[in-house]
Design a protein around this motif. Structure first.
Motif, PDB file in Angstrom:
ATOM      1  N   ALA A 115      96.584  11.856 -42.128  1.00  0.00           N
ATOM      2  CA  ALA A 115      96.830  13.292 -42.057  1.00  0.00           C
ATOM      3  C   ALA A 115      97.650  13.636 -40.820  1.00  0.00           C
ATOM      4  O   ALA A 115      98.538  14.500 -40.859  1.00  0.00           O
ATOM      5  CB  ALA A 115      95.496  14.038 -42.041  1.00  0.00           C
ATOM      6  N   GLU A 116      97.382  12.944 -39.699  1.00  0.00           N
ATOM      7  CA  GLU A 116      98.146  13.190 -38.473  1.00  0.00           C
ATOM      8  C   GLU A 116      99.621  12.863 -38.681  1.00  0.00           C
ATOM      9  O   GLU A 116     100.510  13.613 -38.257  1.00  0.00           O
ATOM     10  CB  GLU A 116      97.602  12.353 -37.322  1.00  0.00           C
ATOM     11  N   CYS A 117      99.883  11.742 -39.332  1.00  0.00           N
ATOM     12  CA  CYS A 117     101.269  11.343 -39.581  1.00  0.00           C
ATOM     13  C   CYS A 117     101.979  12.381 -40.447  1.00  0.00           C
ATOM     14  O   CYS A 117     103.127  12.753 -40.170  1.00  0.00           O
ATOM     15  CB  CYS A 117     101.294   9.967 -40.249  1.00  0.00           C
ATOM     16  N   TRP A 118     101.307  12.847 -41.491  1.00  0.00           N
ATOM     17  CA  TRP A 118     101.923  13.849 -42.360  1.00  0.00           C
ATOM     18  C   TRP A 118     102.191  15.131 -41.590  1.00  0.00           C
ATOM     19  O   TRP A 118     103.268  15.733 -41.697  1.00  0.00           O
ATOM     20  CB  TRP A 118     101.048  14.120 -43.575  1.00  0.00           C
ATOM     21  N   GLN A 119     101.223  15.560 -40.796  1.00  0.00           N
ATOM     22  CA  GLN A 119     101.380  16.813 -40.054  1.00  0.00           C
ATOM     23  C   GLN A 119     102.520  16.744 -39.051  1.00  0.00           C
ATOM     24  O   GLN A 119     103.255  17.712 -38.848  1.00  0.00           O
ATOM     25  CB  GLN A 119     100.065  17.156 -39.351  1.00  0.00           C
ATOM     26  N   ARG A 120     102.711  15.577 -38.439  1.00  0.00           N
ATOM     27  CA  ARG A 120     103.715  15.442 -37.388  1.00  0.00           C
ATOM     28  C   ARG A 120     105.107  15.092 -37.918  1.00  0.00           C
ATOM     29  O   ARG A 120     106.111  15.433 -37.287  1.00  0.00           O
ATOM     30  CB  ARG A 120     103.277  14.377 -36.370  1.00  0.00           C
TER      31      ARG A 120
END
Length: 314
Positions: free
Chosen positions: A191-196
């Motif tokens: 989720a962090e990768c997608w958000q960033r």
């Protein structure tokens, strides 16, 4: 559809893009039941205006699935972005081609590596239908690697990190190997990768969108990693047989490289691609002939590819 025995509070958004994929969907959905075992998950499918019964087949097979009807053939990246946007709340995203078949426990292994190591993307070991492995890891595109591919062939060049973009050699696939990027047919994204790093770049239409996303994730400190114990079968598409798709793949490789490098380096990379495809065209390859035509067309190198571009190349 929403199994939850992992006890880790993880919910995976399984997303897929369909385009006349009806014949593939029953086996895909069947594989999710075992491949996602022990993990809470839901399926969201973006359909790029299929003319077959892809959407009704998904609704029949899995009534709980979310189906996004794009209304046009908007491309793979656009479908992924739309599917993720429409998916219920989730803590990770599993991108799957319709021709992927997960083996038992695949998702749990992917999540284990994602949670244990510093990663933005984790990919399974892919196998063909006959059980042979598919090298999924990739090194960043460079001029030397494009020349190595042209002169030695991708598989042979891949044994040498300086000269091969495809990572070949059994030793790389026996541990949780980190790579610059990986084949995008099956990948778990945090989720962090997608958000960033999201969204995926829709200007690529098809091919190189996963390369662009993974390289941007790596640049942000969120690398791609292999989970060797996670297995999936890839039936593989027809890009190598279709002149239009192969030409699009080559053009998008040149476009992506140009976005990340200066003029001189980009010109050298383009020349290496032309050399590779021209040598194969001389041996009678129709896909390579189409690639040479596209690579030497300033208009096709400038414009964002589309479904019409693929059709124009055959």
């Amino acid at each position: 559809m929403a199994l939850s025995s992992s006890g880790q509070g993880e919910t995976v958004a399984v997303v897929s893009v369909t385009f006349n994929s009806e014949r593939l969907l029953a086996d895909l959905v069947a594989s999710l039941e075992t491949g996602m075992q022990g993990v809470s998950w839901h399926l969201t499918v973006a359909d790029n205006a299929s003319t077959d019964a892809s959407t009704s087949e998904i609704r029949r097979l899995l009534p709980e699935a979310t189906v996004v009807e794009m209304g046009r053939n908007a491309g793979y990246a656009a479908g992924i972005n739309a599917a993720v946007a429409a998916a219920p709340p989730h803590t990770a995203i599993l991108v799957l081609n319709p021709d992927i078949r997960l083996t038992a426990g695949c998702a749990k292994e992917l999540l284990s590596v994602l949670g244990r190591e510093t990663s933005g993307i984790v990919v399974p070991q892919l196998e063909r239908g006959d059980g042979s492995y598919i090298p999924v890891l990739r090194r960043e595109p460079t001029v030397l690697r494009a020349l190595g591919d042209a002169m030695l062939g991708a598989r042979r060049a891949g044994k040498y990190p300086m000269f091969g973009e495809i990572v070949t050699g059994d030793r790389y696939y026996q541990s949780e190997t980190m790579a610059d990027w990986a084949a995008g047919s099956a990948m778990l994204i945090s989720a962090e990768c997608w958000q960033r790093c999201a969204p995926w770049d829709e200007s690529f239409f098809l091919y190189s969108e996963e390369t662009d996303f993974a390289l941007r994730a790596r640049d942000a400190g969120l690398p791609t990693r292999l989970a060797p114990a996670a297995r999936a079968v890839h039936l593989e598409g027809d890009s190598k047989q279709s002149p239009g798709l192969w030409a699009l793949l080559m053009v998008n490789r040149a476009r992506l490289y140009r976005r990340r490098h200066g003029f001189a380096s980009s010109a050298a990379y383009w020349a290496a691609l032309v050399l590779r495809e021209a040598s194969r065209a001389l041996l009678g390859s129709k896909p390579s002939r189409a690639a040479v035509r596209s690579l030497t067309s300033p208009a096709r190198l400038r414009q964002a590819p589309s479904a019409q571009t693929v059709r124009a190349n055959g």
